[in-house]
Design an enzyme around this catalytic site. Structure first.
Site: not given
Ligand SMILES: Cc1cc2nc3c(=O)[nH]c(=O)nc-3n(C[C@H](O)[C@H](O)[C@H](O)COP(=O)(O)OP(=O)(O)OC[C@H]3O[C@@H](n4cnc5c(N)ncnc54)[C@H](O)[C@@H]3O)c2cc1C
Ligand code: SF4
Lengths: 591, 242
Positions: A518
């Site tokens: 987080h």
């Molecule tokens: C173990 C764990 C448990 C969690 N539990 C919870 C929960 O219970 N409740 C909750 O609300 N949240 C939880 N979270 C957090 C939640 O997973 C994230 O908030 C959410 O998935 C974020 O979404 P996003 O699209 O912002 O980023 P992400 O899902 O991280 O997606 C970003 C993507 O961008 C890609 N990327 C990064 N840099 C580059 C680049 N330069 N070029 C191309 N691609 C790139 C990455 O590979 C990734 O696939 C948890 C996270 C983890 C790890």
């Protein structure tokens, strides 16, 4: 020389929750969208299948589907005066890599932030007076209110099929839900998930004390559900292997089952995997980005992808890094407090709690989901009076079971040796009988906690690593202590056979043990370009065709997990792009 | 020793008979059914897990890990010794794996000693190299202070030595004894509790011991059926499904 490709309407950098939602909304609006993802294409039917997906060593210990620090990591120090060292292994947080992003291995605890969480600064000033706010606490308001965001919270919940019980339906309090939540127009799409015995015992004790327990809202859903994209989700099997692994039952909401099947079938969308974006191309004078540069990690070839619009959906660190690597915006300097990029990095106070042992109970700790918890919010956010307490913010306090995987979960009473026959006996005697009360605390911004570029260490693309300067401060220690006193109070009512000792937050932040993924801030939203990176539509102040998604836009971190608001904001921003920006491209807010 | 061997045979035999084969993908619906799962013929054990030949460990390293595993997990009425449960085979395979070779680690320099706590691992050594250096340093220290290497000490002495290391009081030359102890404890516990596919936890002995059912973990019905009731079926592992 990078190969220059044909221009497209929009590029998503990263294909997790935010990239997928944005791509879907923009293709629906008629745009040609390319989704660039640095990792592989993950396919749930193969990659989250039995039996291997239940392999604790592979997923929990060796972090199979988690970002590889050899590719990209951070350096870290506690304070600006310290030498930063690289995080050589992932530990404290576990970002995703590959299509689906971190939602592949998240826990699905699905929250809305409290109305007051959206106005942290003005709420403190109004309720406690300007003098009460510590000088180094750089909290800010969100750039939109809870009420404005409510329909988008609702939309994201309906995409995921979230299970839960409303506590405030259109202003009417509902028994059994969270009485502190903001007014919701609709109840949750599916009923609460099944609770463990431990959760029910905890709820009973909380009620006795006059607190208000309610079921954890969960994206690990309670029953089969067809979502707003017409896609079918399964019901949770309470398998106890949720976090850090994929879901075999298609019950854990994520881009793969909630959005991508529709997107993949859409000719307006093109997914490119193993496509690692190194920087954005930026026309500073025009205040516009012109596209992105990426490397195909399978061939080493570099491409320039021109685009009419770029969406940063690369998680908190990817978003901050790409701005800094591309020279977009002014990097934050804690000495002068000038510059906005990297400002207000926050985290979460977790791994705090108390473990008890009940001789006569069998908890079957391996059964359950991260949603199988009862929670109280009585000491969360500004739900209680902070006068004289010496801190702001709060925590949610909860209990449940569901991660009884034996490499990581072997609770023993205080005083047990760490090995040998006495340890073994204690591990056997207590596996069924331990119950932990956990808390997750807010983390408010501090002027010395920030992200910039490291002067020494480089990633595999040869770019400087991000440098994280972060520590807990007085506010956090006091908050943890206060909330722990409530945990102890509840624990006493639960009357265990053996009471454990409180696990508090003491000393410097440690980047090794897992605490939570987080991470927030660094590209925060606001109304003033001097102290924020994006405006209320998550549009960059420095490039009107650049939109930044995710928790990097949060000015500070409330006590809840971030993804409910992350998804809501993606829909909110998409709506502004489609209904306002596309009709009249340019800044949506004039500073 | 003779006692230990009988004990070991009983554990492993009992385990093999109780081990159900792949077909029982759905856990039994009632407690009675769970307890009276019919014995099935023993599946042949996976060759790699059963072979005691080392892939990467030298004889001296093998002796060290055997002595350590049997101190951390001594044979008693709850389980055979760590090495009899396959922990050393597990460690050997892990150190020979990509992980042992430093996969998923940032390994660029400069390498510096951390200014304090909270920075995590900062050495240039891969796990394979780290354990090799740790064993050498530990044995050199013991040779000097006790006249013998670790595996030559009695169980009681080994236990004392691990305590000294755990308290951070071992004076190893150019090596952090506490850090070594943590890593040793971690990898031993991983070997004892991970899926048997990796060579440790032979016949799911640790899972049976604490009552962890392993796979298949479809508990939607069990959540209520076994509320506050012990659910302890014969555990199933990856090999049972393959
Ligand atoms: C173990 C764990 C448990 C969690 N539990 C919870 C929960 O219970 N409740 C909750 O609300 N949240 C939880 N979270 C957090 C939640 O997973 C994230 O908030 C959410 O998935 C974020 O979404 P996003 O699209 O912002 O980023 P992400 O899902 O991280 O997606 C970003 C993507 O961008 C890609 N990327 C990064 N840099 C580059 C680049 N330069 N070029 C191309 N691609 C790139 C990455 O590979 C990734 O696939 C948890 C996270 C983890 C790890
Ligand atoms: S706990 Fe439920 S949602 Fe999570 S992985 Fe298991 S079955 Fe899927």
């Amino acid at each position: 020389m990078a190969t220059r490709l044909k221009e497209v309407d929009a590029v998503m950098v990263g294909m997790g929750w935010t990239g997928s939602i944005m791509a879907r909304e923009l293709t629906k609006a008629g745009l040609n969208v390319v989704g660039l993802e640095r990792g592989p294409d993950i396919k749930p039917a193969e990659d989250f299948a039995m039996p291997h997906i239940r392999d604790e060593l592979r997923y929990v210990q060796r972090l199979e589907i988690i970002q590889d620090p050899a590719m990209e990591t951070l350096s870290f120090r506690h304070r600006p005066s310290e030498q930063a060292l690289p995080m050589r292994r992932m530990g404290s947080f576990l970002p995703g890599n590959g299509v689906g992003g971190a939602a592949n291995h998240w826990g699905g605890q699905h929250w809305r932030y409290l109305p007051s969480d959206h106005q942290t600064r003005s709420n403190i000033l109004n309720r406690y007076g300007a003098k009460a706010l510590p000088e180094d606490m750089t909290v800010q308001d969100w750039a939109m209110t809870y009420d404005e965001l409510e329909p988008y919270y609702d939309r994201f919940e309906k995409l995921c099929g979230v299970s839960g019980k409303a506590g405030n339906l259109r202003g009417q309090k509902v028994d059994g839900g969270n009485p502190f939540e903001g007014a919701r127009q609709n109840d949750y799409p599916t009923p609460p998930v099944k609770m463990t015995e431990s959760a029910l015992m905890y709820a009973k004790a909380c009620k006795e004390l006059g607190y208000h327990p309610f079921p954890q809202p969960a994206s690990t859903i309670s029953q089969p559900y067809t979502n707003t994209e017409g896609l079918a989700l399964g019901g949770c099997q309470y398998c106890g292997h949720c976090e850090r692994a994929g879901c075999e039952a298609n019950a854990k909401a994520g881009p793969h089952i909630c959005v991508l099947p529709v997107l993949r079938a859409d000719p307006k969308f093109e997914l490119r995997v193993h496509s690692w974006v190194s920087r954005l191309t930026y026309d500073k004078a025009a205040k516009k980005v012109t596209g992105v540069v990426y490397t195909d990690t399978r061939t080493g070839e570099e491409y320039e992808q021109p685009a009419g619009m770029v969406v940063l959906s690369a998680y908190v660190f990817g978003n901050i890094g790409l701005l800094l690597h591309s020279g977009i915006g002014e990097p934050y300097d804690p000495a002068t407090q000038k510059g906005a990029v990297g400002r207000n990095y926050c985290y979460q106070l977790s791994r705090i709690g108390l473990t008890m042992f009940f001789k006569d109970k069998n908890f079957n700790p391996f059964m359950g989901s991260p949603g199988s918890m009862m929670v109280i919010d009585d000491f969360d956010g500004d739900n209680f009076d902070h006068t004289g307490l010496g801190f702001f913010g709060g925590c949610r306090i909860q209990t449940g079971h569901g991660e009884g995987r034996p490499i990581a979960y072997r609770p023993t009473p205080p005083g047990t040796p760490r090995w040998g026959s006495a340890w073994k006996k204690a591990a056997v005697d207590n596996y069924q009988h331990a119950l932990s009360i956990g808390m997750s605390g807010s983390n408010y911004a501090n002027r010395n906690n920030y992200v910039d570029l490291d002067p020494t260490y480089k990633d595999q693309l040869g770019r400087p690593l991000l440098r994280l300067t972060y520590n807990f401060v007085e506010n956090d220690y006091k908050l943890a202590e206060y909330c722990m006193s409530k945990v102890v109070e509840i624990a006493k009512v639960m009357n265990p056979t053996v009471m454990g000792s409180p696990r508090l937050r003491k000393g410097d932040y440690d980047i090794v043990p897992y605490q939570s993924t987080h991470n927030t801030g660094g590209t925060i939203m606001g109304t003033d370009p001097k102290t924020s990176v994006v405006n209320r539509y998550l549009q960059s102040w420095d490039a009107s065709n650049l939109f930044i998604m995710g928790a990097s836009t949060f000015p500070q971190q409330p006590a809840y997990n971030p993804t409910g608001p992350v998804g809501a904001l993606a829909y909110w921003a998409a709506d502004a792009i489609v209904s306002k920006y596309l009709k009249n491209p340019g800044p949506l807010v004039h500073a | 020793m003779a006692d230990e061997r009988i004990l070991r045979r009983e554990f492993l035999k009992g385990a093999a008979i109780a081990g159900t084969a792949a077909a029982t993908a759905i856990a039994p619906a009632t407690e009675a059914a769970a307890q009276s799962a019919p014995p099935k013929p023993q599946a042949p054990p996976a060759a790699s897990a059963d072979s005691d030949a080392m892939v990467t460990l030298s004889p001296a390293e093998q002796a060290f890990f055997t002595a350590a595993a049997d101190t951390i997990i001594p044979a008693d009425d709850l389980s055979p010794s760590g090495s009899d449960c396959g922990v050393v085979t597990f460690i050997d395979r892990q150190l020979a794996s990509a992980w042992g070779g430093g996969a998923k680690m940032y390994r660029s320099g400069p390498f510096r000693k951390p200014p304090g706590e909270g920075f995590g691992y900062q050495l240039a050594l891969t796990p394979r190299e780290f354990f090799a250096a740790g064993i050498t340093a530990t044995n050199a220290w013991l040779k000097k202070t006790r006249g013998k290497e670790f595996d030559r000490l009695s169980l009681k002495e080994r236990d004392e030595v691990l305590k000294v290391m755990d308290q951070g009081k071992a004076e190893l030359q150019n090596f952090d004894g506490k850090q070594f102890m943590e890593a040793l404890l971690d990898i031993t516990m991983e070997g004892f509790f991970s899926d048997p596919i990796y060579g440790g936890n032979k016949n799911k002995v640790s899972w049976r011991m604490i009552g962890y059912p392993g796979l298949p973990a479809t508990y939607a019905n069990m959540m209520d059926l076994y509320r506050n009731k012990l659910y302890k079926p014969e555990p199933q592992s990856i090999a049972d499904f393959s």
